[in-house]
Design an enzyme around this catalytic site. Sequence first.
Site, PDB file in Angstrom:
ATOM      1  CG  ASP A  44       1.745  -4.050   5.244  1.00 62.34           C
ATOM      2  OD1 ASP A  44       2.758  -3.062   5.491  1.00 62.34           O
ATOM      3  OD2 ASP A  44       0.833  -3.627   5.204  1.00 62.34           O
ATOM      4  CG  ASP A  76       3.066   0.145   7.356  1.00 63.94           C
ATOM      5  OD1 ASP A  76       2.738  -0.492   6.519  1.00 63.94           O
ATOM      6  OD2 ASP A  76       2.572  -0.083   8.582  1.00 63.94           O
ATOM      7  CG  HIS A  97      -0.490  -0.048   2.636  1.00 62.80           C
ATOM      8  ND1 HIS A  97      -0.060   1.224   3.362  1.00 62.80           N
ATOM      9  CD2 HIS A  97       0.056  -1.080   3.390  1.00 62.80           C
ATOM     10  CE1 HIS A  97       0.243   0.943   4.500  1.00 62.80           C
ATOM     11  NE2 HIS A  97       0.236  -0.677   4.720  1.00 62.80           N
ATOM     12  CD  GLU A 117      -2.741  -1.419   5.595  1.00 67.07           C
ATOM     13  OE1 GLU A 117      -2.763  -2.306   6.012  1.00 67.07           O
ATOM     14  OE2 GLU A 117      -2.154  -0.414   5.929  1.00 67.07           O
ATOM     15  CD  GLU A 118      -1.107   2.212   7.843  1.00 67.27           C
ATOM     16  OE1 GLU A 118      -1.649   1.645   8.672  1.00 67.27           O
ATOM     17  OE2 GLU A 118      -0.021   2.056   7.574  1.00 67.27           O
TER      18      GLU A 118
HETATM   19 ZN   LIG Z   1       1.041  -1.539   6.070  1.00 70.29          ZN
END
Ligand SMILES: [Zn+2]
Length: 273
Positions: free
Chosen positions: A233, A178, A64, A210-211
Amino acid sequence: MQELLQMLKALTDAPGVPGNEKIVRDVTASYFAPLGEVISDNLGGVACVKAGTASSPKIVVGGHLDEIGFMVARITDEGYIKFQPLGGWVSQVLLAQRVEIYTRNGPILGVIGAKPPHILSPEDRKKLVEIKDMYIDIGAASQDEATAWGVRPGDMIVPKMEFAPLHNEKFLLAKAWDNRIGCAVAIEVLRRLQTETHPNTVYGVATVQEEVGLRGARTMANLIEPNVAIVVDTAIAGDTPGVTPDEVQAKLGRGPVVLIYDALMIPIPPCVS
Ligand SMILES: [Zn+2]
């Protein structure tokens, strides 16, 4: 190697909070462009199609684009910025961090502050400062001045943390690993496939939001309808002080981690056909 480091720098330095991934999406798409057809979903995710000798199975590999960050919630009369977290932050990593606010006139530097400890009661000094009690100081003297500089509610805020190799250059310092590392893996897989024959179609993907609930993974899955997905990830490193093997077994430099369980999904074990 130098080229790879340059790509990791470009991907991690780029800002991109959930819902505001355009800048990092453009960086990622520029790396995808020479490697295959670039497509995107309606939420803003981007993918690159590497055709093989068969159209199926369709194999997705990627991560992501969005990083955890903040947005401007409001500007106080005195010119301080109150902010809304986007993604999961713990408050103890925030105080005294430099941040950049991406305004319509370009980025503005600021620092996260709170009520000085000198004037807190002894009990309050022992407590964690909550995010709602923090502010960003951009050096504006009033709300009008901050507004004149271009700051508006909704503007993206990210930590100011430039990419840097550490003394051992295998260890890299940056924000947003991330999950810019997942995007980097997608790019690198497609790059290495350029000279390979493969009986399938491979999609390198970089999804959005995504978060805040894996939203872009759904739109990307609807667009591609993959048969197999290899989701890249980050995981927690277990080689830092105080972490026990029962909590985390992964160690930096010992190879990739394969997750067999998380709160949302139990991936198909490799032994199941
Ligand atoms: Zn992530």
